[in-house]
Scaffold this motif. Structure first.
Motif, PDB file in Angstrom:
ATOM      1  N   GLY A  22       0.787  -1.222   0.000  1.00 43.38           N
ATOM      2  CA  GLY A  22       0.000   0.000   0.000  1.00 43.38           C
ATOM      3  C   GLY A  22       0.817   1.269   0.000  1.00 43.38           C
ATOM      4  N   LYS A  23       2.142   1.149   0.022  1.00 44.44           N
ATOM      5  CA  LYS A  23       3.015   2.330   0.074  1.00 44.44           C
ATOM      6  C   LYS A  23       3.608   2.671  -1.293  1.00 44.44           C
ATOM      7  CE  LYS A  23       2.451   1.928   4.539  1.00 44.44           C
ATOM      8  NZ  LYS A  23       1.475   2.776   5.244  1.00 44.44           N
ATOM      9  N   ILE A  24       3.523   1.740  -2.241  1.00 43.03           N
ATOM     10  CA  ILE A  24       4.090   1.943  -3.571  1.00 43.03           C
ATOM     11  C   ILE A  24       2.955   2.167  -4.564  1.00 43.03           C
ATOM     12  CG2 ILE A  24       5.420   0.864  -5.441  1.00 43.03           C
ATOM     13  CD1 ILE A  24       6.936  -0.712  -3.310  1.00 43.03           C
ATOM     14  N   GLY A  25       3.102   3.189  -5.394  1.00 44.27           N
ATOM     15  CA  GLY A  25       2.088   3.437  -6.408  1.00 44.27           C
ATOM     16  C   GLY A  25       0.873   4.149  -5.845  1.00 44.27           C
ATOM     17  N   PRO A  26      -0.246   4.126  -6.572  1.00 43.07           N
ATOM     18  CA  PRO A  26      -1.466   4.814  -6.125  1.00 43.07           C
ATOM     19  C   PRO A  26      -1.932   4.247  -4.782  1.00 43.07           C
ATOM     20  CG  PRO A  26      -1.673   4.034  -8.394  1.00 43.07           C
ATOM     21  CD  PRO A  26      -0.438   3.412  -7.851  1.00 43.07           C
ATOM     22  N   LYS A  27      -2.401   5.111  -3.915  1.00 42.34           N
ATOM     23  CA  LYS A  27      -2.814   4.682  -2.560  1.00 42.34           C
ATOM     24  C   LYS A  27      -4.287   4.251  -2.570  1.00 42.34           C
ATOM     25  CE  LYS A  27       1.236   5.859  -0.891  1.00 42.34           C
ATOM     26  NZ  LYS A  27       1.889   6.342  -2.104  1.00 42.34           N
ATOM     27  N   TYR A  28      -4.617   3.318  -3.473  1.00 45.21           N
ATOM     28  CA  TYR A  28      -6.028   2.970  -3.613  1.00 45.21           C
ATOM     29  C   TYR A  28      -6.544   2.113  -2.483  1.00 45.21           C
ATOM     30  CZ  TYR A  28      -3.941  -1.173  -5.910  1.00 45.21           C
ATOM     31  OH  TYR A  28      -3.200  -2.279  -6.220  1.00 45.21           O
ATOM     32  N   LYS A 220       1.746   6.716 -12.424  1.00 44.67           N
ATOM     33  CA  LYS A 220       2.424   7.810 -13.115  1.00 44.67           C
ATOM     34  C   LYS A 220       3.267   7.313 -14.285  1.00 44.67           C
ATOM     35  CE  LYS A 220       6.363   7.903  -9.900  1.00 44.67           C
ATOM     36  NZ  LYS A 220       7.099   8.718  -8.898  1.00 44.67           N
ATOM     37  N   ASP A 221       3.748   6.070 -14.199  1.00 46.17           N
ATOM     38  CA  ASP A 221       4.507   5.501 -15.306  1.00 46.17           C
ATOM     39  C   ASP A 221       4.500   3.971 -15.198  1.00 46.17           C
ATOM     40  OD1 ASP A 221       6.505   4.786 -13.375  1.00 46.17           O
ATOM     41  OD2 ASP A 221       7.487   6.716 -13.648  1.00 46.17           O
ATOM     42  N   LYS A 222       5.124   3.317 -16.175  1.00 46.91           N
ATOM     43  CA  LYS A 222       5.104   1.848 -16.247  1.00 46.91           C
ATOM     44  C   LYS A 222       5.878   1.204 -15.104  1.00 46.91           C
ATOM     45  CE  LYS A 222       4.777   1.877 -21.308  1.00 46.91           C
ATOM     46  NZ  LYS A 222       5.432   1.445 -22.570  1.00 46.91           N
ATOM     47  N   GLU A 223       7.000   1.808 -14.724  1.00 44.14           N
ATOM     48  CA  GLU A 223       7.809   1.222 -13.657  1.00 44.14           C
ATOM     49  C   GLU A 223       7.074   1.254 -12.320  1.00 44.14           C
ATOM     50  OE1 GLU A 223      10.639  -0.477 -13.531  1.00 44.14           O
ATOM     51  OE2 GLU A 223      10.710  -0.458 -15.726  1.00 44.14           O
ATOM     52  N   GLU A 228       4.605  -1.884  -8.138  1.00 40.58           N
ATOM     53  CA  GLU A 228       3.438  -2.131  -7.287  1.00 40.58           C
ATOM     54  C   GLU A 228       2.966  -3.574  -7.395  1.00 40.58           C
ATOM     55  OE1 GLU A 228      -0.557  -2.141  -5.684  1.00 40.58           O
ATOM     56  OE2 GLU A 228      -0.347  -2.064  -7.852  1.00 40.58           O
ATOM     57  N   MET A 229       3.116  -4.172  -8.581  1.00 44.38           N
ATOM     58  CA  MET A 229       2.761  -5.580  -8.736  1.00 44.38           C
ATOM     59  C   MET A 229       3.603  -6.462  -7.807  1.00 44.38           C
ATOM     60  SD  MET A 229       0.262  -5.832 -10.902  1.00 44.38           S
ATOM     61  CE  MET A 229      -0.288  -4.281 -10.168  1.00 44.38           C
ATOM     62  N   TRP A 230       4.854  -6.054  -7.600  1.00 45.73           N
ATOM     63  CA  TRP A 230       5.741  -6.824  -6.722  1.00 45.73           C
ATOM     64  C   TRP A 230       5.437  -6.588  -5.243  1.00 45.73           C
ATOM     65  CZ3 TRP A 230       9.134 -10.699  -7.545  1.00 45.73           C
ATOM     66  CH2 TRP A 230       9.459 -10.979  -8.876  1.00 45.73           C
TER      67      TRP A 230
END
Length: 279
Positions: A22-28, A220-223, A228-230
């Protein structure tokens, strides 16, 4: 693969990702957790159980709702999730919340104890684990409320499942016996309003309310998407793929992401079902 083996692997994955979940990428996750608590209309002084609380997406907003004289208990089978969330509770000096390592299929609480039971995105597991939700009903007070969030049918998510399937060294099982086929056909769809309503009704719950909402999740980008998948449950499958094939998968996945790019970034539409009912 048996359900127990999948459960063990998932738990190992949650332990690995707990510190970053929950800390990486969008905080959905936090957005969905707050929305679940809002719809549940949790009242002051309530006693709440949060099943599969993870990093507290629902637990923290629920602790604010119940106030100083209320209580929220979060349980999770992942020792990593419990450890990280307990640390955050201590850092925030929250006095009305605690977390416990516990299997959702073996709820160790007194009967008629909780005013509310909430669960963010764990409903399908509860259906399997909890003898069709009977144990949850036992620990709820009369007229107590359950509130679940569930992923709805994700039309733009099938490509990644197909991509992973092609790179895994496994073949789909095509020799199911008649009993297995019947069990599959008899199992309600837990990503639809109709399926969830059927399950809750058969479990004896009343005043069933279902809300279906769409949410844009923007990377924000592909990376950022890849990282976030990881940090979520997909990691379990990625780790089954050897390095060369995983490199190929990443290249193909990042190329596919172009289909979801707009002027805001990489955008996916996610359908979420919020399910509320009373004992």
């Amino acid at each position: 693969m048996t359900y127990e083996k999948v459960k063990k692997e998932l738990n190992e994955t949650w332990d690995k990702v707990a510190s970053n979940f929950g800390k990486i990428g969008p905080k959905y996750w936090n957005q969905f957790g707050s929305r679940l608590v809002e719809l549940a209309d949790i009242r002051k002084n309530g006693i709440v159980l949060d099943i599969g609380m993870g990093r507290g997406a629902s637990l923290f907003p629920a602790s604010k709702q119940v106030g100083d004289n209320g209580m929220i208990i979060g349980i999770d089978l992942s020792e990593g999730m419990v450890k990280e969330t307990a640390k955050e509770i201590k850092e925030k000096n929250i006095k009305n919340a605690e977390v416990i390592k516990m299997d959702a299929g073996k709820l160790d609480f007194d009967d008629n104890y909780f005013d509310y039971v909430i669960c963010g995105f764990g409903f399908p597991y509860l259906y399997i684990e909890d003898n069709k939700l009977s144990n949850i009903s036992k620990i709820l007070k009369k007229d107590g409320q359950v509130a679940f969030s569930v992923w709805g049918t994700q039309e733009d998510n099938s490509w990644i499942s197909g991509l992973i399937g092609r790179h895994l060294d496994t073949k789909p099982k095509d020799n199911k016996d008649e009993k297995e086929k019947k069990e599959e056909s008899d199992t309600p769809r837990l990503d639809t309003k109709e399926g969830i309503e059927e399950v809750l009704s058969k479990a004896g719950f009343k005043d069933i309310r279902l809300y279906e909402e769409d949410k844009d999740i923007i990377y924000k980008d592909k990376e950022e998407w890849w990282n976030e998948m990881w940090s979520n449950a997909v990691r379990r499958l990625f780790e089954k793929i050897d390095n060369d094939k995983l490199k190929e998968l990443k290249e193909e996945a990042l190329e596919e992401l172009e289909n979801y790019r707009n002027n805001k970034g990489i955008c996916f539409k996610r359908k979420v079902l919020y399910c509320l009912a009373r004992k």
